[in-house]
Design a protein around this motif. Structure first.
Motif, PDB file in Angstrom:
ATOM      1  N   TRP A 247       0.649  -1.286  -0.113  1.00 43.80           N
ATOM      2  CA  TRP A 247      -0.033   0.001   0.110  1.00 43.80           C
ATOM      3  C   TRP A 247       0.818   1.573   0.400  1.00 43.80           C
ATOM      4  O   TRP A 247       0.586   1.914  -0.467  1.00 43.80           O
ATOM      5  N   ILE A 248       1.899   1.376   1.250  1.00 48.42           N
ATOM      6  CA  ILE A 248       2.927   2.303   0.933  1.00 48.42           C
ATOM      7  C   ILE A 248       3.266   2.825  -0.328  1.00 48.42           C
ATOM      8  O   ILE A 248       3.276   3.328  -1.247  1.00 48.42           O
ATOM      9  N   VAL A 249       3.968   1.384  -0.894  1.00 54.03           N
ATOM     10  CA  VAL A 249       4.691   1.570  -2.622  1.00 54.03           C
ATOM     11  C   VAL A 249       3.897   2.211  -3.654  1.00 54.03           C
ATOM     12  O   VAL A 249       4.422   3.367  -4.508  1.00 54.03           O
ATOM     13  N   VAL A 250       1.912   1.919  -3.945  1.00 55.91           N
ATOM     14  CA  VAL A 250       1.679   2.090  -4.529  1.00 55.91           C
ATOM     15  C   VAL A 250       0.840   3.371  -4.782  1.00 55.91           C
ATOM     16  O   VAL A 250       0.585   4.204  -4.985  1.00 55.91           O
ATOM     17  N   LEU A 251       0.416   3.826  -2.879  1.00 61.41           N
ATOM     18  CA  LEU A 251       0.152   5.335  -2.769  1.00 61.41           C
ATOM     19  C   LEU A 251       1.633   6.352  -3.094  1.00 61.41           C
ATOM     20  O   LEU A 251       1.399   7.687  -3.705  1.00 61.41           O
ATOM     21  N   ARG A 252       2.763   6.459  -3.345  1.00 56.35           N
ATOM     22  CA  ARG A 252       3.486   7.041  -3.151  1.00 56.35           C
ATOM     23  C   ARG A 252       4.162   6.706  -4.739  1.00 56.35           C
ATOM     24  O   ARG A 252       4.459   7.828  -5.610  1.00 56.35           O
ATOM     25  N   ARG A 253       3.374   5.768  -6.085  1.00 53.73           N
ATOM     26  CA  ARG A 253       3.674   6.285  -6.922  1.00 53.73           C
ATOM     27  C   ARG A 253       2.277   7.063  -6.813  1.00 53.73           C
ATOM     28  O   ARG A 253       2.076   7.541  -8.331  1.00 53.73           O
ATOM     29  N   ALA A 254       1.182   6.615  -6.371  1.00 53.56           N
ATOM     30  CA  ALA A 254      -0.256   7.146  -7.183  1.00 53.56           C
ATOM     31  C   ALA A 254       0.224   8.886  -6.891  1.00 53.56           C
ATOM     32  O   ALA A 254      -0.506   9.830  -7.842  1.00 53.56           O
ATOM     33  N   LEU A 255       0.508   9.178  -5.489  1.00 50.02           N
ATOM     34  CA  LEU A 255       0.667  10.832  -5.365  1.00 50.02           C
ATOM     35  C   LEU A 255       1.968  11.290  -6.009  1.00 50.02           C
ATOM     36  O   LEU A 255       1.185  13.139  -6.370  1.00 50.02           O
ATOM     37  N   VAL A 256       2.536  11.013  -7.673  1.00 50.17           N
ATOM     38  CA  VAL A 256       3.220  11.994  -8.175  1.00 50.17           C
ATOM     39  C   VAL A 256       3.104  11.053  -9.640  1.00 50.17           C
ATOM     40  O   VAL A 256       3.991  11.659 -10.408  1.00 50.17           O
ATOM     41  N   THR A 257       2.002  10.333  -9.619  1.00 50.46           N
ATOM     42  CA  THR A 257       1.621  10.009 -11.427  1.00 50.46           C
ATOM     43  C   THR A 257       0.719  11.310 -11.912  1.00 50.46           C
ATOM     44  O   THR A 257      -0.749  11.370 -10.868  1.00 50.46           O
ATOM     45  N   PRO A 258       0.524  11.850 -12.556  1.00 46.97           N
ATOM     46  CA  PRO A 258      -0.211  12.832 -13.315  1.00 46.97           C
ATOM     47  C   PRO A 258      -1.942  11.825 -13.493  1.00 46.97           C
ATOM     48  O   PRO A 258      -2.191  10.932 -13.405  1.00 46.97           O
ATOM     49  N   ASP A 259      -3.086  12.674 -13.218  1.00 47.77           N
ATOM     50  CA  ASP A 259      -4.513  12.390 -13.271  1.00 47.77           C
ATOM     51  C   ASP A 259      -4.581  12.520 -14.686  1.00 47.77           C
ATOM     52  O   ASP A 259      -4.915  13.260 -15.914  1.00 47.77           O
ATOM     53  N   ALA A 260      -4.641  10.762 -15.532  1.00 49.22           N
ATOM     54  CA  ALA A 260      -5.059  10.829 -16.785  1.00 49.22           C
ATOM     55  C   ALA A 260      -6.753  11.091 -17.214  1.00 49.22           C
ATOM     56  O   ALA A 260      -6.435  11.645 -18.021  1.00 49.22           O
ATOM     57  N   SER A 261      -7.246  11.831 -15.843  1.00 51.36           N
ATOM     58  CA  SER A 261      -9.043  11.380 -16.604  1.00 51.36           C
ATOM     59  C   SER A 261      -8.676  13.113 -16.816  1.00 51.36           C
ATOM     60  O   SER A 261      -9.888  13.615 -17.955  1.00 51.36           O
ATOM     61  N   ASN A 262      -7.743  13.942 -16.779  1.00 52.62           N
ATOM     62  CA  ASN A 262      -7.438  15.636 -17.002  1.00 52.62           C
ATOM     63  C   ASN A 262      -6.853  15.817 -18.080  1.00 52.62           C
ATOM     64  O   ASN A 262      -6.290  17.018 -18.991  1.00 52.62           O
TER      65      ASN A 262
END
Length: 518
Positions: A247-262
Protein backbone atom coordinates in the motif's frame (compact mmCIF):
# COMPACT_ATOMS: atom_id res chain seq x y z
CA UNK A 1 -1.22 11.34 13.19
CA UNK A 2 -3.85 8.67 13.80
CA UNK A 3 -5.82 10.97 16.10
CA UNK A 4 -5.56 13.82 13.61
CA UNK A 5 -7.01 11.80 10.72
CA UNK A 6 -9.78 10.40 12.91
CA UNK A 7 -10.71 13.94 13.95
CA UNK A 8 -10.60 15.07 10.30
CA UNK A 9 -12.89 12.22 9.29
CA UNK A 10 -15.36 13.06 12.06
CA UNK A 11 -15.22 16.77 11.15
CA UNK A 12 -15.81 15.83 7.52
CA UNK A 13 -18.90 13.84 8.48
CA UNK A 14 -20.27 16.55 10.78
CA UNK A 15 -19.50 19.35 8.33
CA UNK A 16 -21.30 17.50 5.56
CA UNK A 17 -24.42 17.26 7.75
CA UNK A 18 -24.48 20.87 8.96
CA UNK A 19 -27.50 22.87 7.82
CA UNK A 20 -29.00 20.16 5.60
CA UNK A 21 -31.98 18.26 6.97
CA UNK A 22 -32.00 15.73 4.11
CA UNK A 23 -28.37 14.78 4.77
CA UNK A 24 -29.02 14.55 8.51
CA UNK A 25 -31.96 12.22 7.98
CA UNK A 26 -29.89 10.12 5.59
CA UNK A 27 -27.04 9.86 8.09
CA UNK A 28 -29.41 8.86 10.90
CA UNK A 29 -30.93 6.22 8.65
CA UNK A 30 -27.43 4.94 7.79
CA UNK A 31 -26.42 4.76 11.47
CA UNK A 32 -29.58 2.88 12.41
CA UNK A 33 -29.04 0.48 9.51
CA UNK A 34 -25.44 -0.09 10.62
CA UNK A 35 -26.55 -0.80 14.18
CA UNK A 36 -29.18 -3.25 12.95
CA UNK A 37 -26.70 -5.03 10.69
CA UNK A 38 -24.13 -5.18 13.50
CA UNK A 39 -26.53 -6.72 16.02
CA UNK A 40 -28.14 -9.05 13.49
CA UNK A 41 -24.81 -10.15 12.01
CA UNK A 42 -23.26 -10.76 15.42
CA UNK A 43 -26.26 -12.85 16.49
CA UNK A 44 -26.36 -14.92 13.30
CA UNK A 45 -22.60 -15.50 13.34
CA UNK A 46 -22.83 -16.56 17.00
CA UNK A 47 -25.55 -19.10 16.15
CA UNK A 48 -23.04 -20.96 13.97
CA UNK A 49 -21.91 -22.53 17.25
CA UNK A 50 -25.07 -24.67 17.21
CA UNK A 51 -23.91 -26.50 14.07
CA UNK A 52 -21.41 -29.34 13.89
CA UNK A 53 -17.79 -28.21 14.43
CA UNK A 54 -16.73 -28.92 10.83
CA UNK A 55 -19.78 -27.17 9.42
CA UNK A 56 -19.32 -24.19 11.73
CA UNK A 57 -15.69 -23.89 10.66
CA UNK A 58 -16.56 -23.98 6.96
CA UNK A 59 -19.27 -21.36 7.48
CA UNK A 60 -16.80 -19.16 9.35
CA UNK A 61 -14.20 -19.50 6.60
CA UNK A 62 -16.74 -18.55 3.92
CA UNK A 63 -18.05 -15.57 5.91
CA UNK A 64 -14.57 -14.24 6.68
CA UNK A 65 -13.67 -14.52 3.00
CA UNK A 66 -16.92 -12.84 1.95
CA UNK A 67 -16.17 -9.96 4.31
CA UNK A 68 -12.74 -9.48 2.77
CA UNK A 69 -14.11 -9.55 -0.78
CA UNK A 70 -16.87 -7.13 0.21
CA UNK A 71 -14.39 -4.70 1.71
CA UNK A 72 -12.43 -4.76 -1.54
CA UNK A 73 -15.42 -4.27 -3.85
CA UNK A 74 -17.70 -1.86 -1.97
CA UNK A 75 -15.15 1.00 -1.69
CA UNK A 76 -14.68 0.78 -5.46
CA UNK A 77 -18.41 1.27 -5.90
CA UNK A 78 -18.52 4.38 -3.69
CA UNK A 79 -15.31 5.90 -5.04
CA UNK A 80 -15.86 9.63 -5.44
CA UNK A 81 -18.50 9.76 -2.69
CA UNK A 82 -16.20 9.16 0.29
CA UNK A 83 -13.58 11.92 0.14
CA UNK A 84 -11.11 9.86 2.19
CA UNK A 85 -10.81 7.17 -0.48
CA UNK A 86 -9.05 9.24 -3.14
CA UNK A 87 -5.34 9.71 -2.30
CA UNK A 88 -5.05 12.65 -4.73
CA UNK A 89 -6.98 14.80 -2.23
CA UNK A 90 -4.06 14.42 0.18
CA UNK A 91 -1.22 14.94 -2.30
CA UNK A 92 -0.43 18.51 -1.20
CA UNK A 93 -0.32 17.77 2.52
CA UNK A 94 3.18 18.08 4.09
CA UNK A 95 3.17 14.46 5.19
CA UNK A 96 5.33 11.46 4.40
CA UNK A 97 3.85 8.44 2.66
CA UNK A 98 4.01 6.39 5.86
CA UNK A 99 2.16 9.10 7.77
CA UNK A 100 -0.52 9.22 5.08
CA UNK A 101 -0.81 5.45 5.19
CA UNK A 102 -1.34 5.39 8.95
CA UNK A 103 -3.79 8.27 8.78
CA UNK A 104 -5.81 6.83 5.91
CA UNK A 105 -5.94 3.48 7.72
CA UNK A 106 -7.38 5.22 10.79
CA UNK A 107 -9.88 7.11 8.62
CA UNK A 108 -10.97 3.84 7.03
CA UNK A 109 -11.78 2.40 10.44
CA UNK A 110 -13.82 5.46 11.47
CA UNK A 111 -17.54 5.49 10.91
CA UNK A 112 -20.65 3.44 11.67
CA UNK A 113 -20.18 0.80 8.98
CA UNK A 114 -16.55 -0.12 9.79
CA UNK A 115 -17.54 -0.50 13.44
CA UNK A 116 -20.52 -2.61 12.41
CA UNK A 117 -18.19 -4.86 10.41
CA UNK A 118 -15.93 -5.28 13.43
CA UNK A 119 -18.91 -6.25 15.61
CA UNK A 120 -20.07 -8.85 13.08
CA UNK A 121 -16.56 -10.32 12.86
CA UNK A 122 -16.47 -10.51 16.66
CA UNK A 123 -19.44 -12.85 16.43
CA UNK A 124 -17.03 -15.37 14.93
CA UNK A 125 -15.31 -15.68 18.30
CA UNK A 126 -18.59 -16.75 19.91
CA UNK A 127 -19.47 -19.06 17.03
CA UNK A 128 -16.11 -20.76 16.49
CA UNK A 129 -14.04 -20.60 19.72
CA UNK A 130 -13.92 -23.86 21.67
CA UNK A 131 -12.25 -22.71 24.87
CA UNK A 132 -10.27 -20.00 26.61
CA UNK A 133 -7.42 -20.36 24.13
CA UNK A 134 -9.83 -20.01 21.25
CA UNK A 135 -11.30 -16.84 22.75
CA UNK A 136 -7.88 -15.24 23.31
CA UNK A 137 -6.68 -16.20 19.84
CA UNK A 138 -10.04 -15.17 18.43
CA UNK A 139 -9.78 -11.62 19.72
CA UNK A 140 -6.41 -11.21 18.00
CA UNK A 141 -7.70 -12.97 14.86
CA UNK A 142 -10.67 -10.63 14.59
CA UNK A 143 -8.41 -7.57 14.84
CA UNK A 144 -6.05 -8.98 12.20
CA UNK A 145 -8.98 -9.93 9.94
CA UNK A 146 -10.38 -6.41 10.27
CA UNK A 147 -6.95 -4.96 9.47
CA UNK A 148 -6.72 -7.30 6.47
CA UNK A 149 -10.04 -5.99 5.16
CA UNK A 150 -8.98 -2.36 5.56
CA UNK A 151 -5.51 -2.75 4.08
CA UNK A 152 -6.63 -4.91 1.15
CA UNK A 153 -9.37 -2.40 0.41
CA UNK A 154 -6.93 0.51 0.49
CA UNK A 155 -4.38 -1.23 -1.73
CA UNK A 156 -6.93 -1.91 -4.46
CA UNK A 157 -8.60 1.51 -4.19
CA UNK A 158 -5.28 3.37 -4.27
CA UNK A 159 -3.93 1.30 -7.16
CA UNK A 160 -7.07 1.95 -9.23
CA UNK A 161 -7.66 5.56 -8.14
CA UNK A 162 -6.27 6.99 -11.38
CA UNK A 163 -8.36 4.68 -13.54
CA UNK A 164 -11.51 5.28 -11.48
CA UNK A 165 -11.29 9.01 -12.20
CA UNK A 166 -11.50 8.29 -15.93
CA UNK A 167 -14.70 7.45 -17.76
CA UNK A 168 -13.25 4.29 -19.32
CA UNK A 169 -12.12 2.99 -15.95
CA UNK A 170 -15.56 3.54 -14.45
CA UNK A 171 -17.12 1.77 -17.43
CA UNK A 172 -14.92 -1.28 -16.90
CA UNK A 173 -15.73 -1.27 -13.20
CA UNK A 174 -19.46 -1.00 -13.93
CA UNK A 175 -19.44 -4.01 -16.23
CA UNK A 176 -17.23 -5.98 -13.85
CA UNK A 177 -19.47 -5.25 -10.87
CA UNK A 178 -22.59 -6.34 -12.73
CA UNK A 179 -20.72 -9.48 -13.73
CA UNK A 180 -19.88 -10.15 -10.07
CA UNK A 181 -23.55 -9.81 -9.16
CA UNK A 182 -24.46 -12.26 -11.91
CA UNK A 183 -21.79 -14.76 -10.84
CA UNK A 184 -22.97 -14.54 -7.23
CA UNK A 185 -26.36 -15.84 -8.38
CA UNK A 186 -24.86 -18.70 -10.38
CA UNK A 187 -25.14 -21.36 -7.62
CA UNK A 188 -28.79 -20.42 -7.03
CA UNK A 189 -29.51 -20.62 -10.75
CA UNK A 190 -27.87 -24.02 -11.03
CA UNK A 191 -29.85 -25.39 -8.10
CA UNK A 192 -33.12 -23.97 -9.45
CA UNK A 193 -32.45 -25.62 -12.78
CA UNK A 194 -32.53 -28.97 -11.01
CA UNK A 195 -28.85 -29.79 -11.39
CA UNK A 196 -27.45 -32.20 -8.82
CA UNK A 197 -25.93 -30.47 -5.82
CA UNK A 198 -25.60 -31.06 -2.07
CA UNK A 199 -25.33 -27.89 0.00
CA UNK A 200 -23.24 -29.50 2.73
CA UNK A 201 -20.83 -30.98 0.17
CA UNK A 202 -20.58 -27.65 -1.62
CA UNK A 203 -19.92 -25.86 1.67
CA UNK A 204 -17.27 -28.41 2.66
CA UNK A 205 -15.44 -28.21 -0.66
CA UNK A 206 -15.59 -24.40 -0.62
CA UNK A 207 -14.21 -24.34 2.92
CA UNK A 208 -11.35 -26.66 1.95
CA UNK A 209 -10.38 -24.40 -0.94
CA UNK A 210 -10.58 -21.18 1.10
CA UNK A 211 -8.98 -22.75 4.17
CA UNK A 212 -5.48 -21.58 3.19
CA UNK A 213 -6.47 -18.07 2.18
CA UNK A 214 -5.73 -15.35 4.78
CA UNK A 215 -9.37 -15.08 5.94
CA UNK A 216 -9.52 -18.86 6.18
CA UNK A 217 -6.44 -18.85 8.39
CA UNK A 218 -8.14 -16.38 10.75
CA UNK A 219 -11.28 -18.51 11.04
CA UNK A 220 -9.31 -21.76 11.50
CA UNK A 221 -7.12 -20.14 14.16
CA UNK A 222 -10.20 -19.27 16.23
CA UNK A 223 -11.57 -22.80 15.93
CA UNK A 224 -8.18 -24.42 16.69
CA UNK A 225 -7.30 -22.36 19.76
CA UNK A 226 -3.83 -23.91 20.10
CA UNK A 227 -0.30 -23.65 18.77
CA UNK A 228 -1.51 -24.21 15.21
CA UNK A 229 -3.82 -21.24 15.63
CA UNK A 230 -0.96 -19.11 16.91
CA UNK A 231 1.15 -20.07 13.88
CA UNK A 232 -1.74 -19.16 11.58
CA UNK A 233 -2.03 -15.77 13.25
CA UNK A 234 1.68 -15.17 12.63
CA UNK A 235 1.18 -15.94 8.94
CA UNK A 236 -1.88 -13.69 8.82
CA UNK A 237 0.03 -10.85 10.48
CA UNK A 238 2.77 -11.29 7.88
CA UNK A 239 0.21 -11.02 5.07
CA UNK A 240 -1.22 -7.83 6.60
CA UNK A 241 2.29 -6.36 6.93
CA UNK A 242 3.08 -7.28 3.31
CA UNK A 243 -0.11 -5.62 2.09
CA UNK A 244 0.66 -2.54 4.19
CA UNK A 245 4.09 -2.27 2.56
CA UNK A 246 2.50 -2.72 -0.86
CA UNK A 247 0.00 0.00 0.00
CA UNK A 248 2.83 2.40 0.84
CA UNK A 249 4.49 1.65 -2.52
CA UNK A 250 1.25 2.10 -4.46
CA UNK A 251 0.35 5.27 -2.55
CA UNK A 252 3.78 6.80 -3.22
CA UNK A 253 3.34 6.12 -6.92
CA UNK A 254 -0.26 7.40 -7.01
CA UNK A 255 0.74 10.72 -5.41
CA UNK A 256 3.29 11.52 -8.12
CA UNK A 257 1.39 10.17 -11.14
CA UNK A 258 -0.50 12.77 -13.22
CA UNK A 259 -4.27 12.47 -13.29
CA UNK A 260 -5.05 10.75 -16.58
CA UNK A 261 -8.69 11.82 -16.42
CA UNK A 262 -7.67 15.45 -17.02
CA UNK A 263 -5.24 14.81 -19.87
CA UNK A 264 -6.10 15.19 -23.50
CA UNK A 265 -9.30 16.36 -25.06
CA UNK A 266 -12.02 14.55 -26.85
CA UNK A 267 -13.60 15.22 -30.21
CA UNK A 268 -17.24 15.97 -30.83
CA UNK A 269 -18.79 13.48 -33.20
CA UNK A 270 -22.26 13.50 -34.60
CA UNK A 271 -24.22 10.31 -34.19
CA UNK A 272 -25.82 8.64 -37.18
CA UNK A 273 -29.14 8.61 -35.35
CA UNK A 274 -29.25 12.43 -35.28
CA UNK A 275 -30.48 12.53 -38.88
CA UNK A 276 -33.63 10.62 -37.87
CA UNK A 277 -34.53 12.86 -34.94
CA UNK A 278 -37.16 15.61 -35.12
CA UNK A 279 -36.02 19.20 -35.42
CA UNK A 280 -36.25 21.77 -32.65
CA UNK A 281 -36.13 21.41 -28.89
CA UNK A 282 -37.51 17.87 -28.85
CA UNK A 283 -34.84 16.52 -31.16
CA UNK A 284 -32.08 18.35 -29.30
CA UNK A 285 -33.13 16.85 -25.98
CA UNK A 286 -33.33 13.35 -27.48
CA UNK A 287 -29.83 13.70 -28.98
CA UNK A 288 -28.42 14.93 -25.67
CA UNK A 289 -30.02 12.10 -23.67
CA UNK A 290 -28.81 9.45 -26.12
CA UNK A 291 -25.27 10.79 -25.71
CA UNK A 292 -25.69 10.62 -21.94
CA UNK A 293 -26.84 7.02 -22.24
CA UNK A 294 -23.79 6.18 -24.34
CA UNK A 295 -21.18 8.07 -22.33
CA UNK A 296 -22.45 8.23 -18.75
CA UNK A 297 -21.33 5.20 -16.65
CA UNK A 298 -24.24 5.41 -14.20
CA UNK A 299 -26.69 5.10 -17.08
CA UNK A 300 -25.04 1.95 -18.36
CA UNK A 301 -25.05 0.43 -14.87
CA UNK A 302 -28.83 0.94 -14.62
CA UNK A 303 -29.43 -0.64 -18.03
CA UNK A 304 -27.11 -3.57 -17.31
CA UNK A 305 -28.71 -4.10 -13.91
CA UNK A 306 -32.18 -4.26 -15.44
CA UNK A 307 -31.08 -6.82 -18.02
CA UNK A 308 -29.12 -8.93 -15.50
CA UNK A 309 -31.86 -8.99 -12.86
CA UNK A 310 -34.55 -9.86 -15.40
CA UNK A 311 -32.27 -12.59 -16.78
CA UNK A 312 -31.86 -14.09 -13.31
CA UNK A 313 -35.63 -14.07 -12.74
CA UNK A 314 -36.13 -15.49 -16.22
CA UNK A 315 -33.90 -18.50 -15.62
CA UNK A 316 -35.30 -18.99 -12.12
CA UNK A 317 -38.91 -19.13 -13.34
CA UNK A 318 -38.06 -21.40 -16.24
CA UNK A 319 -36.33 -23.82 -13.85
CA UNK A 320 -39.38 -24.36 -11.64
CA UNK A 321 -40.80 -27.86 -11.60
CA UNK A 322 -44.40 -26.71 -12.03
CA UNK A 323 -46.08 -25.85 -15.33
CA UNK A 324 -45.03 -22.57 -16.95
CA UNK A 325 -47.56 -19.82 -17.51
CA UNK A 326 -47.76 -16.44 -19.15
CA UNK A 327 -46.20 -14.97 -16.01
CA UNK A 328 -42.94 -16.76 -16.90
CA UNK A 329 -42.59 -14.51 -19.95
CA UNK A 330 -44.34 -11.33 -18.78
CA UNK A 331 -42.79 -11.27 -15.29
CA UNK A 332 -39.12 -10.77 -16.30
CA UNK A 333 -40.07 -8.29 -19.03
CA UNK A 334 -42.19 -6.20 -16.66
CA UNK A 335 -39.47 -6.26 -14.02
CA UNK A 336 -36.95 -4.99 -16.57
CA UNK A 337 -39.39 -2.25 -17.64
CA UNK A 338 -39.84 -1.19 -14.02
CA UNK A 339 -36.08 -1.03 -13.35
CA UNK A 340 -35.48 0.91 -16.55
CA UNK A 341 -38.37 3.31 -16.07
CA UNK A 342 -37.44 4.10 -12.47
CA UNK A 343 -34.40 5.98 -13.83
CA UNK A 344 -36.83 8.74 -14.83
CA UNK A 345 -37.54 9.56 -11.17
CA UNK A 346 -34.60 12.00 -11.15
CA UNK A 347 -34.51 13.18 -14.74
CA UNK A 348 -32.82 16.51 -13.99
CA UNK A 349 -30.23 15.20 -11.55
CA UNK A 350 -27.83 14.13 -14.27
CA UNK A 351 -27.76 17.68 -15.69
CA UNK A 352 -26.60 19.17 -12.40
CA UNK A 353 -25.67 22.84 -12.44
CA UNK A 354 -25.94 22.96 -16.24
CA UNK A 355 -29.72 22.80 -15.83
CA UNK A 356 -29.67 26.58 -15.41
CA UNK A 357 -29.39 26.95 -19.20
CA UNK A 358 -32.67 25.10 -19.59
CA UNK A 359 -34.25 27.01 -16.73
CA UNK A 360 -33.60 30.41 -18.31
CA UNK A 361 -34.71 29.17 -21.74
CA UNK A 362 -38.07 27.76 -20.64
CA UNK A 363 -40.76 30.37 -21.22
CA UNK A 364 -43.75 28.25 -20.23
CA UNK A 365 -44.72 24.89 -18.81
CA UNK A 366 -45.02 23.66 -22.39
CA UNK A 367 -41.24 23.98 -22.82
CA UNK A 368 -40.72 21.90 -19.70
CA UNK A 369 -43.15 19.26 -20.99
CA UNK A 370 -41.26 19.17 -24.28
CA UNK A 371 -38.00 18.67 -22.40
CA UNK A 372 -39.49 15.76 -20.46
CA UNK A 373 -40.96 14.31 -23.65
CA UNK A 374 -37.51 14.36 -25.25
CA UNK A 375 -36.01 12.57 -22.26
CA UNK A 376 -38.77 9.95 -22.37
CA UNK A 377 -38.43 9.48 -26.12
CA UNK A 378 -34.68 8.91 -25.79
CA UNK A 379 -35.26 6.31 -23.11
CA UNK A 380 -37.93 4.61 -25.23
CA UNK A 381 -35.56 4.42 -28.22
CA UNK A 382 -33.32 2.14 -26.17
CA UNK A 383 -35.86 0.47 -23.88
CA UNK A 384 -38.42 -0.67 -26.46
CA UNK A 385 -36.06 -3.00 -28.39
CA UNK A 386 -34.39 -4.16 -25.15
CA UNK A 387 -37.71 -5.11 -23.60
CA UNK A 388 -38.72 -6.80 -26.86
CA UNK A 389 -35.62 -9.00 -26.80
CA UNK A 390 -36.16 -9.85 -23.12
CA UNK A 391 -39.78 -10.78 -23.84
CA UNK A 392 -38.80 -13.08 -26.71
CA UNK A 393 -36.07 -14.75 -24.64
CA UNK A 394 -38.39 -15.24 -21.66
CA UNK A 395 -41.13 -16.67 -23.88
CA UNK A 396 -38.73 -19.13 -25.52
CA UNK A 397 -37.43 -20.28 -22.13
CA UNK A 398 -41.02 -20.65 -20.91
CA UNK A 399 -41.76 -22.92 -23.88
CA UNK A 400 -44.29 -20.79 -25.76
CA UNK A 401 -43.00 -18.21 -28.25
CA UNK A 402 -46.48 -16.68 -28.65
CA UNK A 403 -46.27 -15.34 -25.09
CA UNK A 404 -43.65 -12.86 -26.29
CA UNK A 405 -46.35 -10.61 -27.80
CA UNK A 406 -48.45 -9.93 -24.65
CA UNK A 407 -45.26 -9.87 -22.56
CA UNK A 408 -43.68 -7.16 -24.73
CA UNK A 409 -46.90 -5.10 -24.94
CA UNK A 410 -47.34 -5.22 -21.16
CA UNK A 411 -43.70 -4.29 -20.54
CA UNK A 412 -43.97 -1.33 -22.92
CA UNK A 413 -47.13 -0.16 -21.17
CA UNK A 414 -45.47 -0.49 -17.77
CA UNK A 415 -42.53 1.54 -19.08
CA UNK A 416 -44.91 4.35 -20.04
CA UNK A 417 -46.46 4.31 -16.58
CA UNK A 418 -43.00 4.48 -14.97
CA UNK A 419 -42.03 7.42 -17.18
CA UNK A 420 -45.16 9.32 -16.21
CA UNK A 421 -44.58 8.70 -12.52
CA UNK A 422 -40.91 9.59 -12.93
CA UNK A 423 -41.77 12.94 -14.50
CA UNK A 424 -43.79 13.94 -11.44
CA UNK A 425 -41.16 12.59 -9.01
CA UNK A 426 -38.46 14.56 -10.83
CA UNK A 427 -40.08 17.89 -10.04
CA UNK A 428 -41.22 17.00 -6.52
CA UNK A 429 -38.14 15.16 -5.16
CA UNK A 430 -35.10 16.21 -7.22
CA UNK A 431 -31.65 15.55 -5.80
CA UNK A 432 -28.01 15.97 -6.73
CA UNK A 433 -26.03 13.26 -8.44
CA UNK A 434 -22.22 13.09 -7.96
CA UNK A 435 -20.19 14.72 -10.70
CA UNK A 436 -19.19 11.65 -12.76
CA UNK A 437 -16.91 10.21 -10.10
CA UNK A 438 -18.86 7.10 -9.27
CA UNK A 439 -20.87 4.82 -11.48
CA UNK A 440 -22.83 3.33 -8.60
CA UNK A 441 -23.98 6.28 -6.55
CA UNK A 442 -27.60 7.33 -6.77
CA UNK A 443 -27.14 10.62 -4.96
CA UNK A 444 -24.53 12.98 -3.61
CA UNK A 445 -23.19 12.31 -0.09
CA UNK A 446 -25.88 12.75 2.54
CA UNK A 447 -28.76 12.61 0.05
CA UNK A 448 -29.16 8.86 0.05
CA UNK A 449 -32.37 9.08 2.06
CA UNK A 450 -33.87 11.50 -0.47
CA UNK A 451 -32.88 9.21 -3.34
CA UNK A 452 -34.35 6.26 -1.46
CA UNK A 453 -37.61 8.15 -0.91
CA UNK A 454 -37.80 9.14 -4.57
CA UNK A 455 -37.16 5.58 -5.79
CA UNK A 456 -39.58 4.08 -3.25
CA UNK A 457 -42.29 6.53 -4.27
CA UNK A 458 -41.62 5.70 -7.90
CA UNK A 459 -41.87 1.96 -7.32
CA UNK A 460 -45.04 2.31 -5.24
CA UNK A 461 -46.90 4.63 -7.58
CA UNK A 462 -45.80 2.79 -10.72
CA UNK A 463 -46.89 -0.54 -9.27
CA UNK A 464 -50.24 0.88 -8.20
CA UNK A 465 -51.02 2.58 -11.52
CA UNK A 466 -49.79 -0.36 -13.60
CA UNK A 467 -51.72 -2.97 -11.65
CA UNK A 468 -54.81 -2.90 -13.95
CA UNK A 469 -52.74 -3.88 -16.99
CA UNK A 470 -50.00 -6.02 -15.43
CA UNK A 471 -51.96 -8.23 -13.02
CA UNK A 472 -54.40 -9.69 -15.60
CA UNK A 473 -51.54 -10.57 -17.94
CA UNK A 474 -49.59 -12.25 -15.13
CA UNK A 475 -52.73 -14.25 -14.34
CA UNK A 476 -52.93 -15.45 -17.94
CA UNK A 477 -55.40 -13.00 -19.55
CA UNK A 478 -53.25 -12.22 -22.57
CA UNK A 479 -55.64 -9.92 -24.46
CA UNK A 480 -55.29 -7.23 -21.76
CA UNK A 481 -51.79 -6.67 -23.10
CA UNK A 482 -53.31 -4.93 -26.12
CA UNK A 483 -54.54 -2.16 -23.80
CA UNK A 484 -51.21 -1.78 -22.06
CA UNK A 485 -49.45 0.46 -24.58
CA UNK A 486 -52.29 3.02 -24.94
CA UNK A 487 -52.68 3.03 -21.16
CA UNK A 488 -48.94 3.60 -20.69
CA UNK A 489 -48.88 6.42 -23.23
CA UNK A 490 -51.83 8.07 -21.49
CA UNK A 491 -50.18 7.90 -18.06
CA UNK A 492 -46.90 9.20 -19.49
CA UNK A 493 -48.69 12.14 -21.11
CA UNK A 494 -50.62 12.89 -17.90
CA UNK A 495 -47.41 12.70 -15.86
CA UNK A 496 -45.67 15.19 -18.14
CA UNK A 497 -48.71 17.45 -18.00
CA UNK A 498 -48.70 17.50 -14.20
CA UNK A 499 -44.91 17.80 -14.05
CA UNK A 500 -45.00 20.74 -16.45
CA UNK A 501 -47.51 22.67 -14.36
CA UNK A 502 -45.82 21.90 -11.04
CA UNK A 503 -42.22 21.97 -12.23
CA UNK A 504 -42.29 25.27 -14.14
CA UNK A 505 -43.15 27.12 -10.95
CA UNK A 506 -40.48 25.18 -9.04
CA UNK A 507 -37.63 25.55 -11.54
CA UNK A 508 -35.49 27.64 -9.15
CA UNK A 509 -35.98 25.05 -6.39
CA UNK A 510 -35.24 22.17 -8.78
CA UNK A 511 -32.08 23.90 -9.98
CA UNK A 512 -30.94 24.44 -6.39
CA UNK A 513 -31.72 20.82 -5.47
CA UNK A 514 -29.68 19.31 -8.32
CA UNK A 515 -26.79 21.76 -7.95
CA UNK A 516 -25.75 21.06 -4.38
CA UNK A 517 -22.14 20.22 -3.79
CA UNK A 518 -21.47 16.95 -2.00
Amino acid sequence: MTTLFVRLKLRLILGNLRGDVAKQVGFIFSVLAAIGCALGGFTLFSLVRLAAPDTALNVGIVLFTAFTVGWVLVPLMIFGVDETLDPSRLALFPLTTRQLTVGMFAASATGPWPLASLVVLAGGVVGLAGGVGGVLIGLVAVVLQFALCLVASRVVTTALSGALRSRRGRDVLAVAAVGVVLLSQLPNLLLNRGLPGDLSTLLSSTGEVLRWAPPGLAAHAIADGGLVGVAELVVLAGVVALLAWLWIVVLRRALVTPDASNQGGGTVRRSWIDRFLPQGQLGGVVAKELKYARREPRGRVAWLTAVVVSGIIMFTLSGNAGPAGLYSAAGPACLAALLIGIQACNSFGIDGRSLWMNAVAFSSDRDLRTDLAGRHLAMAVIAVPVLGVISVAAALLAGNAAWAVPAALTAWGLLGVALGVGAVASVILPYTMPERLNAFSGAAPGQGALAFASSSLGFLMTGTLALPIVLPVLLGIAWVGVLAVPYGLLVAWAGRKVAGMVGFARLPSILAAVSRTG
